[in-house]
Design a protein around this motif. Structure first.
Motif, PDB file in Angstrom:
ATOM      1  N   GLU A 119       0.831  -1.200   0.000  1.00 68.49           N
ATOM      2  CA  GLU A 119       0.000   0.000   0.000  1.00 68.49           C
ATOM      3  C   GLU A 119       0.865   1.248   0.000  1.00 68.49           C
ATOM      4  O   GLU A 119       0.532   2.248  -0.616  1.00 68.49           O
ATOM      5  CB  GLU A 119      -0.933   0.013   1.217  1.00 68.49           C
ATOM      6  N   LEU A 120       1.980   1.189   0.715  1.00 69.19           N
ATOM      7  CA  LEU A 120       2.889   2.332   0.715  1.00 69.19           C
ATOM      8  C   LEU A 120       3.347   2.618  -0.705  1.00 69.19           C
ATOM      9  O   LEU A 120       3.350   3.758  -1.155  1.00 69.19           O
ATOM     10  CB  LEU A 120       4.113   2.037   1.592  1.00 69.19           C
ATOM     11  N   ALA A 121       3.725   1.543  -1.411  1.00 64.48           N
ATOM     12  CA  ALA A 121       4.218   1.725  -2.768  1.00 64.48           C
ATOM     13  C   ALA A 121       3.155   2.341  -3.664  1.00 64.48           C
ATOM     14  O   ALA A 121       3.421   3.282  -4.397  1.00 64.48           O
ATOM     15  CB  ALA A 121       4.683   0.383  -3.338  1.00 64.48           C
ATOM     16  N   SER A 122       1.912   1.821  -3.596  1.00 66.69           N
ATOM     17  CA  SER A 122       0.897   2.371  -4.494  1.00 66.69           C
ATOM     18  C   SER A 122       0.525   3.785  -4.086  1.00 66.69           C
ATOM     19  O   SER A 122       0.211   4.619  -4.915  1.00 66.69           O
ATOM     20  CB  SER A 122      -0.323   1.467  -4.588  1.00 66.69           C
ATOM     21  N   GLU A 124       2.628   5.954  -2.900  1.00 63.66           N
ATOM     22  CA  GLU A 124       3.679   6.819  -3.439  1.00 63.66           C
ATOM     23  C   GLU A 124       3.440   7.104  -4.901  1.00 63.66           C
ATOM     24  O   GLU A 124       3.699   8.205  -5.384  1.00 63.66           O
ATOM     25  CB  GLU A 124       5.045   6.173  -3.231  1.00 63.66           C
ATOM     26  N   LYS A 125       2.927   6.089  -5.595  1.00 61.66           N
ATOM     27  CA  LYS A 125       2.675   6.306  -7.022  1.00 61.66           C
ATOM     28  C   LYS A 125       1.662   7.418  -7.227  1.00 61.66           C
ATOM     29  O   LYS A 125       1.826   8.296  -8.081  1.00 61.66           O
ATOM     30  CB  LYS A 125       2.147   5.001  -7.648  1.00 61.66           C
ATOM     31  N   VAL A 126       0.595   7.393  -6.428  1.00 59.50           N
ATOM     32  CA  VAL A 126      -0.445   8.424  -6.568  1.00 59.50           C
ATOM     33  C   VAL A 126       0.116   9.790  -6.221  1.00 59.50           C
ATOM     34  O   VAL A 126      -0.173  10.790  -6.867  1.00 59.50           O
ATOM     35  CB  VAL A 126      -1.669   8.094  -5.693  1.00 59.50           C
ATOM     36  N   ILE A 127       0.962   9.831  -5.178  1.00 58.30           N
ATOM     37  CA  ILE A 127       1.559  11.111  -4.785  1.00 58.30           C
ATOM     38  C   ILE A 127       2.446  11.630  -5.915  1.00 58.30           C
ATOM     39  O   ILE A 127       2.485  12.823  -6.202  1.00 58.30           O
ATOM     40  CB  ILE A 127       2.384  10.945  -3.487  1.00 58.30           C
ATOM     41  N   ASP A 128       3.157  10.701  -6.579  1.00 61.49           N
ATOM     42  CA  ASP A 128       3.993  11.104  -7.707  1.00 61.49           C
ATOM     43  C   ASP A 128       3.166  11.748  -8.802  1.00 61.49           C
ATOM     44  O   ASP A 128       3.585  12.723  -9.422  1.00 61.49           O
ATOM     45  CB  ASP A 128       4.709   9.883  -8.287  1.00 61.49           C
ATOM     46  N   GLU A 129       1.979  11.186  -9.053  1.00 62.23           N
ATOM     47  CA  GLU A 129       1.131  11.746 -10.118  1.00 62.23           C
ATOM     48  C   GLU A 129       0.769  13.187  -9.786  1.00 62.23           C
ATOM     49  O   GLU A 129       0.728  14.045 -10.664  1.00 62.23           O
ATOM     50  CB  GLU A 129      -0.129  10.900 -10.279  1.00 62.23           C
ATOM     51  N   LEU A 130       0.486  13.435  -8.509  1.00 63.39           N
ATOM     52  CA  LEU A 130       0.161  14.799  -8.108  1.00 63.39           C
ATOM     53  C   LEU A 130       1.358  15.718  -8.325  1.00 63.39           C
ATOM     54  O   LEU A 130       1.226  16.843  -8.808  1.00 63.39           O
ATOM     55  CB  LEU A 130      -0.281  14.825  -6.637  1.00 63.39           C
ATOM     56  N   TYR A 131       2.554  15.181  -7.994  1.00 63.18           N
ATOM     57  CA  TYR A 131       3.773  15.956  -8.194  1.00 63.18           C
ATOM     58  C   TYR A 131       3.894  16.357  -9.653  1.00 63.18           C
ATOM     59  O   TYR A 131       4.171  17.509  -9.984  1.00 63.18           O
ATOM     60  CB  TYR A 131       4.972  15.113  -7.751  1.00 63.18           C
ATOM     61  N   ARG A 132       3.670  15.385 -10.538  1.00 64.90           N
ATOM     62  CA  ARG A 132       3.817  15.692 -11.962  1.00 64.90           C
ATOM     63  C   ARG A 132       2.796  16.722 -12.416  1.00 64.90           C
ATOM     64  O   ARG A 132       3.105  17.616 -13.202  1.00 64.90           O
ATOM     65  CB  ARG A 132       3.694  14.417 -12.808  1.00 64.90           C
ATOM     66  N   ALA A 133       1.579  16.623 -11.897  1.00 61.36           N
ATOM     67  CA  ALA A 133       0.564  17.609 -12.269  1.00 61.36           C
ATOM     68  C   ALA A 133       0.977  18.995 -11.800  1.00 61.36           C
ATOM     69  O   ALA A 133       0.807  19.987 -12.514  1.00 61.36           O
ATOM     70  CB  ALA A 133      -0.785  17.223 -11.673  1.00 61.36           C
TER      71      ALA A 133
ATOM     72  N   ASN B  87       7.364  19.255  -1.197  1.00 60.04           N
ATOM     73  CA  ASN B  87       5.981  18.864  -1.032  1.00 60.04           C
ATOM     74  C   ASN B  87       5.803  17.352  -1.129  1.00 60.04           C
ATOM     75  O   ASN B  87       5.217  16.706  -0.268  1.00 60.04           O
ATOM     76  CB  ASN B  87       5.219  19.517  -2.189  1.00 60.04           C
ATOM     77  N   ARG B  88       6.319  16.810  -2.206  1.00 59.90           N
ATOM     78  CA  ARG B  88       6.179  15.373  -2.436  1.00 59.90           C
ATOM     79  C   ARG B  88       6.845  14.594  -1.322  1.00 59.90           C
ATOM     80  O   ARG B  88       6.311  13.611  -0.813  1.00 59.90           O
ATOM     81  CB  ARG B  88       6.774  14.995  -3.789  1.00 59.90           C
ATOM     82  N   GLY B  89       8.060  15.043  -0.945  1.00 64.50           N
ATOM     83  CA  GLY B  89       8.783  14.333   0.109  1.00 64.50           C
ATOM     84  C   GLY B  89       8.006  14.302   1.406  1.00 64.50           C
ATOM     85  O   GLY B  89       7.872  13.262   2.052  1.00 64.50           O
ATOM     86  N   VAL B  90       7.417  15.448   1.787  1.00 68.76           N
ATOM     87  CA  VAL B  90       6.667  15.497   3.050  1.00 68.76           C
ATOM     88  C   VAL B  90       5.435  14.604   2.958  1.00 68.76           C
ATOM     89  O   VAL B  90       5.077  13.901   3.904  1.00 68.76           O
ATOM     90  CB  VAL B  90       6.266  16.952   3.379  1.00 68.76           C
ATOM     91  N   ARG B  91       4.784  14.624   1.790  1.00 72.83           N
ATOM     92  CA  ARG B  91       3.592  13.783   1.637  1.00 72.83           C
ATOM     93  C   ARG B  91       3.911  12.318   1.833  1.00 72.83           C
ATOM     94  O   ARG B  91       3.217  11.588   2.526  1.00 72.83           O
ATOM     95  CB  ARG B  91       3.041  13.920   0.211  1.00 72.83           C
ATOM     96  N   VAL B  92       4.989  11.868   1.150  1.00 76.58           N
ATOM     97  CA  VAL B  92       5.351  10.463   1.252  1.00 76.58           C
ATOM     98  C   VAL B  92       5.680  10.121   2.702  1.00 76.58           C
ATOM     99  O   VAL B  92       5.302   9.074   3.226  1.00 76.58           O
ATOM    100  CB  VAL B  92       6.550  10.151   0.321  1.00 76.58           C
ATOM    101  N   LYS B  93       6.383  11.048   3.359  1.00 75.07           N
ATOM    102  CA  LYS B  93       6.741  10.781   4.750  1.00 75.07           C
ATOM    103  C   LYS B  93       5.491  10.651   5.611  1.00 75.07           C
ATOM    104  O   LYS B  93       5.397   9.764   6.457  1.00 75.07           O
ATOM    105  CB  LYS B  93       7.621  11.927   5.270  1.00 75.07           C
ATOM    106  N   LEU B  94       4.507  11.537   5.380  1.00 79.84           N
ATOM    107  CA  LEU B  94       3.264  11.477   6.145  1.00 79.84           C
ATOM    108  C   LEU B  94       2.525  10.173   5.877  1.00 79.84           C
ATOM    109  O   LEU B  94       2.007   9.539   6.786  1.00 79.84           O
ATOM    110  CB  LEU B  94       2.357  12.659   5.771  1.00 79.84           C
ATOM    111  N   TRP B  95       2.491   9.776   4.620  1.00 77.48           N
ATOM    112  CA  TRP B  95       1.785   8.551   4.254  1.00 77.48           C
ATOM    113  C   TRP B  95       2.423   7.351   4.946  1.00 77.48           C
ATOM    114  O   TRP B  95       1.749   6.490   5.482  1.00 77.48           O
ATOM    115  CB  TRP B  95       1.805   8.411   2.741  1.00 77.48           C
ATOM    116  N   ALA B 112     -10.942  11.453   8.367  1.00 83.43           N
ATOM    117  CA  ALA B 112     -10.978  12.636   7.494  1.00 83.43           C
ATOM    118  C   ALA B 112      -9.816  13.571   7.772  1.00 83.43           C
ATOM    119  O   ALA B 112      -9.224  14.135   6.855  1.00 83.43           O
ATOM    120  CB  ALA B 112     -12.292  13.377   7.681  1.00 83.43           C
ATOM    121  N   GLY B 113      -9.468  13.724   9.054  1.00 81.20           N
ATOM    122  CA  GLY B 113      -8.362  14.610   9.390  1.00 81.20           C
ATOM    123  C   GLY B 113      -7.058  14.105   8.813  1.00 81.20           C
ATOM    124  O   GLY B 113      -6.271  14.867   8.263  1.00 81.20           O
ATOM    125  N   LEU B 114      -6.849  12.787   8.889  1.00 83.01           N
ATOM    126  CA  LEU B 114      -5.605  12.223   8.381  1.00 83.01           C
ATOM    127  C   LEU B 114      -5.450  12.483   6.887  1.00 83.01           C
ATOM    128  O   LEU B 114      -4.368  12.731   6.402  1.00 83.01           O
ATOM    129  CB  LEU B 114      -5.566  10.712   8.635  1.00 83.01           C
TER     130      LEU B 114
END
Lengths: 473, 566
Positions: A119-122, A124-133, B87-95, B112-114
């Motif tokens: 789940e972490l991996a998938s 990250e993929k979604v977060i990457d898509e946001l980054y690209r946008a 931004n991306r780095g912080v997001r991944v870390k939070l996730w 919802a807060g998370l």
């Protein structure tokens, strides 16, 4: 909007409607006012400035317009690109939110299946898509910045060149050159503003259209003097060859049955068989396409909707309540004053008292909006209590026991049995346990009346028609 | 300062593009120089043009503007990349962090807060960094501008300095009051929206109780409040605008009135007056901007604090002994628990869940059945007392091992978007052959409807499984439990919200699943509890009775319970 007909409401998406009243209206009015207020001084400025420059020299004035077509083209093309990239970002944020909310809702599933790594991996993929946008937006910024710079440079070149030429030829003097130089700068800004006003106007079009649709939506007519302003004396309900469709989806087809006064009729059927529609037609949320629904011999369409609904208590499937104190919940829409004792007495009969007793603030306890602070079962009992308090001659119930456990169900069954002694009760249910106290059971299938009779007569076949349907609210 | 240090922990382990940020800073500084330079050049062009226009000066001027534009684009691009990367780095870390949090945090927060943490709050963290750099570049720009002003003329610069404290004041006013006014306005708007969305979603209720007039008054009241808040907001904004205009006016007067006297006395040229005016005007804006950035920083404080809180929450404890013991009874000994300290849900309960048998836990709503399950899953730990597996406290075992031994099928059949195959094989690490998949699907009674769906096992489930009906989703959840083949089953009202037809099918599938395993089920009706060997009746958080169905046949609750259903 309070006055619109239910069929229009049913067609629109509720959150869309809310957004229309708040956001659309806000943006539309804000932009219209801004445009209206500022456009006049700006036009005045443009005319005066141009006239002044024109007084210096006609050619000079024309030169100001040279850049205008490029600006307009720039706004149109870059504007579209900007819109697309922004929309892309919003979409990606939306999908990230959707993905996350699903995962977080089912976090215990992920944990109990020890699936965190995947789940972490998938994720990250979604977060990457946001980054690209987001990077697309940055790239757009680069290009639009470059174009603006070029236009700005061109602007300067044109003004300077023209100005210098005129100066050298003695057409204008140095003071006029300085003034022209500064005018050109501000005029450029004003042209940009005018283009922006036009864009603003176009953006609010969508919002204005939605507002117009709402304002023009057909209203319910309650005050028509031709309508009966009171419920008829006798309260038997008759469906006479009633047909109704939601758009092109048939809900009821040539359905006829009679519910005698002061009796209890249960309506059962599979999902989509038209059970809830029948209830809606009695309440006149919708009008039958063919046939008549009659109460006490009078066509419901001839009774004012106000009188009709005041005379009917409806426990609808979602068991909706509005936030406020418990007392307010119980007395919502009630015309008469009730004492706390009366409320508690009815609550005792429906089983809601068990819940109230445990609360330290009793009837003053505040309930969250839409009753989210309570379980579904508690809400159902509260709503039943409310409608019993209303004490009207007709009681309509749509799946009133869906969330209740065995003991609570038993209490509700007894309460309804009592009520049916002096009310006309119609209940839609899938719960076979409640059917044995019914005087009559009506089975609907695909909008047609399949069977009709006492519970004993139908005992072998009812099972087939018992299905829990998702709440449409 | 201490706060800043705390915030720095957010960025630890996040890849920060230092080099890009440094280049960005340098380029910004050069850009400020160019800006000021361009305005200085205007001054000398105007002066020189008294005699003649030197074309090379003009070319120089235009090239400065061009370079300035390029620099603006470059800095924009660099800051864009850097901020998005952070931004991306912080997001991944939070996730990552959310994955490791104990499940109890999720429960309280309702999720919802998370979600906001990862989506919008992460943005705030990069904005924080952005503001920091903006502060530096604005300050630098202001310093250079001031330098140039003094180069132009010392006397006029001194006059100009009188305006600086006023500019600062306007900035502070803007920060405090317009922020408060804006926040108040937003609050009234969100109250209006909340009211409207609640009413609009329950339109039927308003109509069926003929409460249109009350709601009209209620709504109008809310709208009036928004109106008043809006007026205040606008008023504050306008006042601020007036102050800024006054400042510009003062600047104008200083430059052109006082400047005129200096020109007449030969201390200053016309060109320089105009140059001074441009640069000083820009400086005033910079000063107010500087204060506003400070304001933005403090606004972001709240968000940064929230992120810090999450980062500092302890991870779920995952160490412990390996769980690989032969079947034992699960025993609850004097277990008490409440979600809130003053309200106990389970009060000193002691009971045994016998191994290899099917135990049903029944009782009225709110008796504590689901809470007991949560303790068994070790989402929460008991406030007092403990749960034992044979002789050992279950808290001694590593979470992952303990949880893998259980499979849970609950009434909110947790299926997620993805294919049917992915859902059935969820969490299974071994390779699953098609034959195995089909065999499991048949035993869970979902093979038929899966085959009828276009795509079969590769069909999409839809968000939360919305492409299938409730009964079908439940069957798939059971298939998943079968695929994992655990030793223990927890069934939480897995047949409620189903009609008679579906319930029969699911119950059959469940009995296939339960063969040979220890099962604990929460049952809401008799047809679900029929198969139980052993019954525990919970009431008000306490054990009311335990025993086999035979032994309990005279118990009042059990009698009512077993009369229901078919």
């Amino acid at each position: 909007m309070l006055g619109i007909r239910m069929d229009h409401y049913g067609d629109s998406d509720p959150s869309g409607l809310t957004s229309t009243i708040t956001n659309d209206l806000d943006t539309a009015i804000e932009r219209m006012v801004v445009v209206a207020v500022r456009i006049i001084p700006d036009i005045y400025y443009i005319f005066t400035a141009l006239k002044t420059i024109g007084d210096y020299n006609f050619v000079l004035m024309i030169s100001v317009f040279l850049i205008l077509p490029i600006k307009i083209l720039n706004t149109i093309f870059l504007g579209r690109w900007n819109y697309r990239t922004q929309a892309g970002v919003y979409r990606k944020i939306g999908s990230l939110t959707g993905y996350l909310s699903e995962r977080i809702k089912h976090l215990s599933l992920i944990k109990t299946n020890a699936n965190e790594a995947r789940e972490l991996a998938s994720g990250e993929k979604v977060i990457d898509e946001l980054y690209r946008a987001n990077m697309d937006v940055v790239k757009y910024g680069v290009v639009s910045g470059a174009v603006s710079t070029v236009i700005g440079v061109l602007q300067n070149v044109v003004t300077v060149v023209f100005g210098v030429i005129c100066l050298q030829r003695g057409i204008i003097d140095i003071k006029q050159w300085i003034a022209f130089f500064m005018y050109a700068g501000t005029l450029s800004g004003k042209f940009d503003s005018m283009i922006n006003y036009w864009i603003n106007f176009k953006t609010i079009q969508g919002g204005l259209a939605r507002i117009a649709r709402l304002v023009e939506a057909p209203q319910e007519q309650s005050d028509n003097p031709a309508l009966l302003q009171e419920m008829p004396e006798s309260r038997d309900i008759v469906f006479d060859h009633v047909s109704f469709s939601y758009g092109d989806k048939t809900a009821l087809k040539d359905v006829s049955f009679t519910v005698k006064e002061n009796s209890f009729t249960a309506i059962v059927g599979l999902c989509g068989s038209g059970k809830t529609t029948a209830i809606h037609l009695i309440e006149r949320f919708y009008d039958a396409d063919e046939g008549e629904v009659r109460i006490g011999g009078v066509d419901v369409e001839k009774i004012s909707s106000r009188a009709l609904r005041k005379g009917i208590s409806l426990v609808h499937q979602g068991a909706g309540i509005f936030g406020g104190s418990l007392r307010q919940v119980f007395t919502y829409g009630l015309d008469r004053d009730v004492t706390d004792e009366e409320i508690l007495a009815v609550a005792e009969r429906t089983g809601a008292l068990d819940y109230i007793r445990d609360l330290p603030q009793g009837l003053d306890t505040v309930v969250a909006a839409e009753g989210t602070s309570m379980s579904g079962g508690q809400r159902q009992r509260l709503v039943l209590t409310r409608e019993m308090l209303r004490n009207t001659q007709i009681l309509l119930l749509d799946e009133p026991t869906a969330a209740l456990d065995a003991v609570a169900c038993q209490k509700v069954k007894t309460a309804i049995q009592e009520a049916a002694k002096d009310k006309t009760v119609i209940m839609v249910t899938h719960d076979l346990y409640l059917l044995d106290i019914a005087d009559q059971v009506i089975v609907l299938e695909n909008g047609c009346l399949q069977k009709q009779g006492t519970p004993e007569e139908l005992s072998g076949i009812i099972e087939r028609y018992a299905e829990v349907c998702p709440c449409e609210d | 300062m201490r706060r800043l240090k705390k915030y720095l922990t957010i960025f630890k382990d996040v890849k920060i593009p230092w080099i890009l940020l440094m280049i960005y800073l340098v380029l910004s500084m050069i850009s400020s120089h160019m800006e000021v330079g361009a305005m200085t050049m205007t001054a000398s062009i105007i002066d020189a043009s008294q005699n003649a226009i030197r074309s090379d000066e003009l070319i120089e001027y235009i090239s400065v503007i061009a370079v300035s534009g390029i620099l603006t684009i470059a800095t924009g691009y660099l800051s864009g990349i850097s901020l998005n990367t952070i931004n991306r780095g912080v997001r991944v870390k939070l996730w990552n962090k959310i994955m490791r949090l104990p499940l109890s945090t999720n429960d309280l927060d309702n999720g919802a807060g998370l979600i906001t943490r990862v989506t919008t709050d992460a943005d705030a963290s990069s904005q924080y960094v952005n503001m920091f750099f903006s502060l530096m570049t604005t300050a630098y720009g202001a310093v250079i501008s001031l330098q140039q002003l003094f180069k132009f003329n010392i006397k006029m610069s001194n006059m100009f300095l009188l305006l600086v404290p006023w500019a600062l004041l306007v900035g502070v006013f803007n920060c405090k009051f317009s922020y408060k006014a804006g926040a108040f306005y937003r609050k009234t708007v969100s109250e209006l929206m909340a009211y409207l969305s609640e009413r609009v979603r329950n339109f039927k209720l308003i109509k069926s109780t003929v409460s249109e007039k009350q709601e009209k008054d209620h709504g109008n009241d809310k709208v009036r409040r928004v109106y008043k808040a809006g007026l205040i907001n606008i008023g504050v904004g306008q006042f601020e605008g007036v102050c800024e205009d006054l400042l510009s006016l003062a600047n104008l007067i200083i430059c052109f009135v006082y400047g005129a006297t200096l020109v007449q006395s030969g201390e200053l040229s016309i060109g320089r007056v105009i140059g001074f005016y441009s640069i000083s005007g820009m400086m005033l804006i910079r000063i107010t901007q500087f204060i506003m950035y400070f304001g933005e920083l403090s606004k972001a404080n709240g968000t940064m604090k929230r992120i810090c809180e999450i980062m500092n929450t302890e991870d779920e404890k995952s160490e412990g002994d390996h769980f690989d013991y032969p079947d034992e009874d699960i025993v609850l000994k004097n277990v008490s628990f409440g979600y809130k300290p003053d309200k106990l849900i389970l009060k000193d309960i002691s009971c045994t869940i016998p191994k290899g048998k099917i135990t049903a836990v029944i009782g009225p709503n709110g008796a504590g059945k689901t809470t007991m399950f949560k303790l068994l899953e070790r989402i929460y730990t008991p406030d007092s007392g403990a749960i034992y597996y044979g002789e050992r406290n279950i808290a001694e075992f590593a979470l992952e091992g303990w949880r893998s031994a259980f499979s849970i099928v609950s009434q909110d059949n947790m299926v997620m978007s993805g294919t049917v195959r992915e859902n059935i094989c969820y969490g299974v690490t071994r390779n699953v052959t098609d034959e195995e998949l089909i065999a499991v699907a048949k035993r869970a009674h979902c093979y038929d409807f899966i085959m009828e769906t276009p795509g079969g096992f590769d069909a999409e489930m839809g968000m939360d499984g919305s492409n299938f009906s409730g009964g079908q989703r439940q069957c798939i959840a059971i298939a998943r439990a079968m695929m994992r083949n655990p030793d223990y089953l927890l069934l939480d009202e897995s047949t409620s919200n189903l009609d008679v037809k579906s319930e029969k099918i699911i119950t059959e599938a469940l009995s296939n699943l339960m063969k040979g395993k220890t099962t604990v089920m929460i049952a809401h009706n008799y047809s679900a509890a029929k198969m139980a060997d052993y019954i525990i009746i919970l009431k008000d958080g306490q054990i009311d009775a335990v025993g086999t169905p035979e032994q309990l046949k005279d118990h009042s609750y059990f009698q009512v319970f077993s009369k229901r259903g078919v």
